[in-house]
Design a protein around this motif. Sequence first.
Motif, PDB file in Angstrom:
ATOM      1  N   PRO A  82       0.709  -1.332   0.003  1.00  0.00           N
ATOM      2  CA  PRO A  82      -0.024   0.066   0.128  1.00  0.00           C
ATOM      3  C   PRO A  82       0.760   1.327   0.301  1.00  0.00           C
ATOM      4  N   THR A 132       2.559  -5.117   7.261  1.00  0.00           N
ATOM      5  CA  THR A 132       2.095  -4.700   6.113  1.00  0.00           C
ATOM      6  C   THR A 132       3.485  -3.696   5.442  1.00  0.00           C
ATOM      7  N   TRP A 141       4.020  -1.032   4.055  1.00  0.00           N
ATOM      8  CA  TRP A 141       3.711   0.132   3.439  1.00  0.00           C
ATOM      9  C   TRP A 141       4.828   0.914   2.637  1.00  0.00           C
ATOM     10  N   ALA A 148      -3.144   4.355  -1.115  1.00  0.00           N
ATOM     11  CA  ALA A 148      -4.194   4.078  -0.108  1.00  0.00           C
ATOM     12  C   ALA A 148      -4.359   4.909   0.933  1.00  0.00           C
ATOM     13  N   SER A 207      -9.030   9.385  -0.077  1.00  0.00           N
ATOM     14  CA  SER A 207      -8.349   8.807   0.899  1.00  0.00           C
ATOM     15  C   SER A 207      -7.319   9.564   1.729  1.00  0.00           C
ATOM     16  N   SER A 231      -4.682  -2.706   8.527  1.00  0.00           N
ATOM     17  CA  SER A 231      -4.265  -3.372   7.005  1.00  0.00           C
ATOM     18  C   SER A 231      -2.681  -4.047   7.389  1.00  0.00           C
TER      19      SER A 231
END
Length: 246
Positions: A61, A96, A98, A127, A160, A246
């Motif tokens: 993301p 995650t 990122w 995201a 977002s 997430s």
Amino acid sequence: MTTPIGALHRAIMRWGEAERTSSRLSLQRWVDGVAYVDVQARTYADYWTRQNAAALSGDGPLWVVLGDSTAQGLGASSPLNGYVGQVLNALRRKGTPWRVLNLSRSGAQTRHVLEDQLPFLDGLKPALVTCGIGNNDILATPPKRFRDHLRQVIDRLPTSSVVMDLTVPDRLWRIGGAVSPYVSGINQLISNTATSRGLPVAEVSRYARPPWRGMLAPDAFHPNNLGYRRHADALLAALPSGVLSS
């Protein structure tokens, strides 16, 4: 090549050496601090340029950062100890991967976000987008233009996005007390405009408050690592629940 801040630094050094009074030594320390952060502006920009290239070629993301020197992390001991680095660490804590694309620039004003930073979002599907801008407009941009630019910035942000408000100066600086009501009004505009679009607001003004002792970099303006912790806390508190999970 001699920069203006370099010339000022050397002049103050010579003045301080001529007469070691406490006031001159204090001013010399402050100018040393300004020179220190001035060097950071170049080295931190280089760092984020390299990181941005890696982010665009990576997976995971994507978080896009819009803003000014605070998003660069100026005043922190490293770029990753600014609020962007601290929040990125929290986002990655659950495993995650990122990525962060930091489009901020030291000295940026609202017009630079409109003209130089927002256009980079074309073709991207982030995201998360965060935008913290306006500190450099307070004294440099006419009030009506400043407000108009802020509305335009917020209106052009993707859904977002999280909008960050501004730290309200206090009487630590004489001019700070004078502009505090103005900045509070700007923050109200940020809140109203973002809320009308359904965008969350990170209330930096509520988290980053006096006393400032131990929270500022050597230039007595930018936050240090601990000061940026307050900015990071404000942003983390405003993130949609799905982002952190997430």
